[in-house]
Each structure stands twice: as C-alpha cells, then as structure tokens.
Design an enzyme around this catalytic site. Structure first.
Site, PDB file in Angstrom:
ATOM      1  N   ASP A 107       0.910  -1.140   0.000  1.00 28.14           N
ATOM      2  CA  ASP A 107       0.000   0.000   0.000  1.00 28.14           C
ATOM      3  C   ASP A 107       0.946   1.184   0.000  1.00 28.14           C
ATOM      4  O   ASP A 107       1.563   1.488   1.029  1.00 28.14           O
ATOM      5  CB  ASP A 107      -0.879  -0.008   1.257  1.00 28.14           C
ATOM      6  CG  ASP A 107      -1.865   1.151   1.227  1.00 28.14           C
ATOM      7  OD1 ASP A 107      -1.451   2.261   0.865  1.00 28.14           O
ATOM      8  OD2 ASP A 107      -3.039   0.946   1.550  1.00 28.14           O
ATOM      9  N   HIS A 108       1.105   1.841  -1.142  1.00 25.06           N
ATOM     10  CA  HIS A 108       2.220   2.788  -1.231  1.00 25.06           C
ATOM     11  C   HIS A 108       2.061   3.958  -0.263  1.00 25.06           C
ATOM     12  O   HIS A 108       3.026   4.634   0.064  1.00 25.06           O
ATOM     13  CB  HIS A 108       2.461   3.249  -2.673  1.00 25.06           C
ATOM     14  CG  HIS A 108       1.502   4.289  -3.164  1.00 25.06           C
ATOM     15  ND1 HIS A 108       0.256   3.990  -3.620  1.00 25.06           N
ATOM     16  CD2 HIS A 108       1.621   5.633  -3.269  1.00 25.06           C
ATOM     17  CE1 HIS A 108      -0.359   5.105  -3.997  1.00 25.06           C
ATOM     18  NE2 HIS A 108       0.449   6.118  -3.787  1.00 25.06           N
ATOM     19  N   HIS A 152      -5.707   2.853   1.157  1.00 25.76           N
ATOM     20  CA  HIS A 152      -4.963   4.010   1.670  1.00 25.76           C
ATOM     21  C   HIS A 152      -5.679   4.705   2.839  1.00 25.76           C
ATOM     22  O   HIS A 152      -5.067   5.057   3.840  1.00 25.76           O
ATOM     23  CB  HIS A 152      -4.739   5.042   0.566  1.00 25.76           C
ATOM     24  CG  HIS A 152      -4.171   4.479  -0.694  1.00 25.76           C
ATOM     25  ND1 HIS A 152      -3.265   3.453  -0.713  1.00 25.76           N
ATOM     26  CD2 HIS A 152      -4.391   4.801  -2.001  1.00 25.76           C
ATOM     27  CE1 HIS A 152      -2.941   3.173  -1.970  1.00 25.76           C
ATOM     28  NE2 HIS A 152      -3.617   3.971  -2.764  1.00 25.76           N
TER      29      HIS A 152
HETATM   30  C1  BG6 Z   1      -3.509   4.791  -6.290  1.00 30.54           C
HETATM   31  C2  BG6 Z   1      -4.863   4.880  -6.919  1.00 30.54           C
HETATM   32  O1  BG6 Z   1      -3.454   3.710  -5.404  1.00 30.54           O
HETATM   33  O2  BG6 Z   1      -3.221   5.992  -5.593  1.00 30.54           O
HETATM   34  C3  BG6 Z   1      -4.956   6.085  -7.831  1.00 30.54           C
HETATM   35  O3  BG6 Z   1      -5.117   3.705  -7.656  1.00 30.54           O
HETATM   36  C4  BG6 Z   1      -4.529   7.345  -7.113  1.00 30.54           C
HETATM   37  O4  BG6 Z   1      -6.261   6.234  -8.354  1.00 30.54           O
HETATM   38  C5  BG6 Z   1      -3.187   7.139  -6.411  1.00 30.54           C
HETATM   39  O5  BG6 Z   1      -4.423   8.383  -8.072  1.00 30.54           O
HETATM   40  C6  BG6 Z   1      -2.845   8.331  -5.542  1.00 30.54           C
HETATM   41  O6  BG6 Z   1      -1.538   8.192  -5.044  1.00 30.54           O
HETATM   42  P1  BG6 Z   1      -0.670   9.454  -4.672  1.00 30.54           P
HETATM   43  O7  BG6 Z   1       0.573   8.897  -4.077  1.00 30.54           O
HETATM   44  O8  BG6 Z   1      -0.437  10.210  -5.937  1.00 30.54           O
HETATM   45  O9  BG6 Z   1      -1.483  10.277  -3.710  1.00 30.54           O
END
Ligand code: BG6
Length: 516
Positions: free
Chosen positions: A190-191, A253
């Site tokens: 989960d980045h 997230h």
């Molecule tokens: C991803 C989603 O996990 O996270 C995307 O699939 C979203 O839809 C993205 O745009 C947002 O990540 P960050 O790091 O740019 O806030």
C-alpha cells in the site's frame, strides 16, 4: 522497524529482483527510478540484479534504453555520470515470457542462476508482480513449478493492489497465493504506508509526551482525513470504472491511514506487533447495519463537467473507457466510528475524490473546546486547537493554537505553528517505493499490509458497496474542480463540525509561524 529519523545505510543482503510487468507503467514511473535512487544512495551494494519480465520481445540493450528513459523522466536523481550509469545498468537483464506457460520459467531459472553466479548473489529472490491481480495466482504456481523457488536463499513475493474486488475474491486470491508462499513471504504494497509522513504519524504520536495523554475521546472532537486529487481517471478509465473511489482509495490508503492515527502503542516496534495493533482498529470499525445507515453516513458522488484554473473539464461519463451511463463513484466521504475505549464517540470523517480543487493528503485532528471559556466574558469565540499532518504533496505538521493578538490588549487570534518538512528536505525526500523496495529486500514487513488487515478492511467496505448496489443510480454529482457534493458538508454540519481547509488554504484570520 524502519528508522524514521535517519536514512538507513545498511545494505540489504544481495538478491535478484524480478519485475514482472517490466514494460508497464508502474515499472517505468516508480520501480526503476526507486531502484536507481537506492543505488545512488549506496543502499544497494553491487551484489544485486534486476530481471525484467514481460511478454514483449526486448533485447537487454533495448531494455536498458527503456530504463535510461524512465530514470531521466521520473527519477529524483538525474543521470550525470555515464560510467556510474554503466555500472548500474549492467545489473539489469530482460526475459520475454508468456507468464501463463511454465516452459519459460525453466529458461528464467537458467538466466537467474547465471546472473546470481555473476554478481555473487546467494540465492535470494524477490518477485515483484506489477501485474493485474488476476495473474498473481498463475504466476505464483508457475514460479513454483518452474523451480524458481528452489533456492538456498529466501524468496519473497511483492504484490500491488487491488487485492481482490471484495472480501470473497480477496480470500480466493489469498488462498491461491498461500499454496505457494507463506504469509511472511508475501509483501502487499500500500504505497501510502511508504510515505514519509504516514510513517511519521507513529513517531509524532508515540514520541511526544504532550500528544499521547490527549489522544482519546476525552480530548479529541473529531478526526478528518482528506485524500483529494485534481486528476480525473486519465487513461485508467477501464480499471477505475469497475473499481470506484471506495475500492481504489478507501479500502486501502484511507483505512490504513486511519489505523495509524487510531492504533494503540505497540508493545514492541516489530512488524507483527505494529500490525497486530492496526488490525485491532480495523476490527473495531463500527459496521453499518443497514442501507439506511450507509445512506446517512456515507456520501457517494461522481463528477460532472466543470472547470479548474480556467480550463474546462469533462464529466466522468465522458471520460475514455468509461461507460456513458456509469454509476461508479469518483468521490466518497464517510463518517466512521472506531468502537473501542479510546475512540468511542469520536467521528472519523474520511473523504477522497478525483477532480477536486487541489492535490493533497492531510489529517486534521480537532481537539475539544476548553471546559469553560474565560475569554467569553470578553466576547471572544475560541477556535478549536488543531493538529494537522500534511502527507502529500507538502510534508510537515502544524498545530493551531490560540494566542493573544500581538500588540492588542485582549484580542485572541489563532496561530499556526508550522513545521514544513518538505521545505527543508525538498528533493531529497525518498519516495514511497524506495522505502518499500528497500524494506522488502531487508525482510521488514512493517509497512506492508498483512492478510488479516486486508480482510478486515474488505469486510467493512463490502457493507457500503452492498448498500450502494441496492440503488446504484442514487449518486450525487459535483462539478469537476469543486470540493465534492454538498452532502459531504452536511455530513459534518449535522454534528456541528465542518471540513477544515486543506493544503494551505487556511482562513485569513490565522497567523502563520513558519521557521523555514
Ligand atoms: C492509487 C490509486 O493507489 O493511488 C490512484 O489507484 C490514485 O487512483 C493514487 O491516483 C494516488 O496516489 P498518490 O501517491 O499520488 O497520492
């Protein structure tokens, strides 16, 4: 556990990183740049190799050209020394493979063994599947059948979301994977958990004496978590129209960030202890019991045509690869309760959406009012104290307190004491994927989601999705470029609260103290 204060200098044990989906977007935008940054910072020694795997034919040289372009375009470091680049690039090779056919895996094994011999790698293998989840099961089986897991070192599987579409499909996927890999060998990305300030939530909470005593329902009025995006669905309409905001951002997230705010202090700073505490939060989420309860507590929206910064923007139903009659939500906001001793009665308001006015991720902790306001006699209304954690794109924290207006006899004014971390660290702040790849290579699973977390999050989200399913066309709209449906404001207004402005769009009456 990963150290949040100083960047780790320890190099993980030598390993081969397999990037399945090596010609795809994730590899190009995130994975290759992350590996390059780790190498630049000395966090990878010379005993590593990367094997890119994808269907398309490519020579090693062509693959390295793709790699070069990806780093030039997306990496926070630029290539400025060709000799250094050559040393880095020699660690990369490419294997064209039909991932559903086991024959190719035998060839992959030969290539792997030669690469391991060349770089002195002791049989450690990390398989990163940057692929559609439908393929996870068959790749895992083929890795096993093709002998890729018969190694003297460790093997680990790193997978990207979406991990299933609902609890049932996630369970099925998990059963498939667990026939090949043990839970402790599976690293579910989960980045958001790799983001600097999400990791910092733990430190802010558990390393500061003045927050912990207040971190409960006696002192906190509500918590607000906003993940707003300015982008629409871009070229991902096909995927997104099937997923929607709840599954794309909510199940993972948003709930993960909520767990970091709400969890109890772990007994030890080990991955399992931390994840034990997080899963308890997920299991304490109060489930919505009926369609009516979902309607009262969850707002569902889709953007229609609008305008932002002078530019006309199409509605969601006009986007490429989106069904023109789609009822998929591009926005949701929810009032969530964590039913445990610490949080009983404190609403957590969470919201996310595409095509909102700003790109930002922020957590606002709003404290309760003072018991008796001695200043009221002087006709003052006091603003609540806030602790705001800025995750993205600005990184930092600020606290909002009340203080005497400088120079005035008795006027009180809100004052925001702002620590802007990104102003200090700027470009040198490592990206989420750098941390996560590094942690996976180290065998540190703290910031990866364990299966029971995934399952508990789906169990919560499934009830919302099921209620929406009863009446799919019951969806609010909002113009692209606006802050979402008005019902999201009403959700808080009913409780006497409002969404606090995010991303520096604070009210005029606040004085900012910014030491940077
Ligand atoms: C991803 C989603 O996990 O996270 C995307 O699939 C979203 O839809 C993205 O745009 C947002 O990540 P960050 O790091 O740019 O806030």
């Amino acid at each position: 556990m990963a150290d949040n204060f100083s960047q780790p200098t320890v190099q993980p044990p030598g390993a081969v990183f397999f990037i399945f989906g090596a010609t795809g977007d994730l590899a190009r935008r995130k994975l290759f740049p992350a590996i390059y940054s780790l190498y630049r910072e000395g966090k990878l020694a010379e005993d590593f190799a990367v094997i890119g795997v994808a269907r398309r034919p490519r020579t090693d040289e062509e693959f390295k050209e793709d790699l070069y372009r990806s780093i030039e375009e997306f990496c926070r470091y630029k290539i400025d020394d060709q000799e250094h680049w050559g040393r880095f690039a020699q660690h990369f090779s490419y294997k064209s493979l039909d991932i559903n056919n086991v024959d190719g895996y035998h060839e992959l094994r030969e290539l792997t063994e030669s690469v391991e011999a060349r770089f002195g790698i002791p049989g450690n293998r990390l398989f990163y599947l940057a692929l559609a989840p439908e393929l996870f099961g068959s790749v895992s089986f083929n890795l096993q059948k093709g002998g890729m897991l018969d190694t003297s070192g460790w093997h680990r599987l790193v997978i990207e979301k979406p991990f299933g579409y609902d609890l049932q499909s996630a369970q099925k996927l998990n059963e498939e994977l667990s026939q090949v890999f043990k839970e402790e060998e599976i690293y579910r990305i989960d980045h958001y958990l790799g983001k600097e300030m999400v990791q910092n939530i733990e430190v802010i909470r558990f390393a500061n004496a003045f927050f912990e005593p207040l971190w409960n329902n006696k002192h906190i009025a509500n918590v607000q978590i906003t993940l707003s995006e300015t982008v629409g669905v871009e070229e991902r309409g096909g995927y997104y129209d099937h997923a929607g905001a709840l599954r794309d951002m909510g199940q993972n997230h948003m709930l993960q960030m909520l767990t970091m705010i709400a969890m109890e202090p772990p007994s030890r700073l080990y991955a399992e202890d931390i994840r034990d505490e997080k899963v308890k939060v997920l299991r304490s989420l109060r489930p919505y019991e009926s369609v009516q309860e979902v309607k009262e507590n969850v707002v569902r929206g889709q953007y229609i045509a609008g305008e932002a910064r002078g530019k006309k923007l199409p509605g969601y139903r006009e986007e490429d690869k989106v069904d023109p009659n789609s009822n998929t939500e591009t926005y949701f906001a929810a009032k969530v309760f964590v039913d445990n001793f610490r949080w009983a009665g404190v609403p957590f308001y969470i919201r996310t959406g595409k095509r909102l006015p700003v790109k930002t991720t922020e957590v606002v902790v709003e404290f309760k009012a003072m018991p008796t306001n001695v200043y009221l006699g002087q006709k003052h209304t006091l603003e609540p104290n806030l602790l705001v954690i800025r995750v993205n794109p600005m990184e930092g924290i600020y606290i909002k307190i009340n203080a005497k207006k400088p120079g005035s006899e008795s006027q009180i004014q809100p004052l925001a004491m702002d620590f802007c971390q990104s102003c200090l660290v700027g470009i040198n702040s490592p990206e989420a994927y750098e941390r996560l790849i590094y942690d996976a290579a180290q065998g540190d699973s703290t910031y990866f989601t364990r299966w029971d977390e995934v399952a508990a999050a789906w169990a919560f989200v499934d009830r919302i999705a099921a209620a929406w399913q009863q009446n799919p066309s019951d969806i609010s709209t909002y113009p692209a470029g606006s802050w979402g449906p008005k019902e999201a404001d009403e959700l808080l207004a009913k409780d006497g609260f409002h969404w606090w402005p995010v991303n520096g769009q604070e009210e005029d009456n606040v004085i900012w103290i910014n030491p940077n």
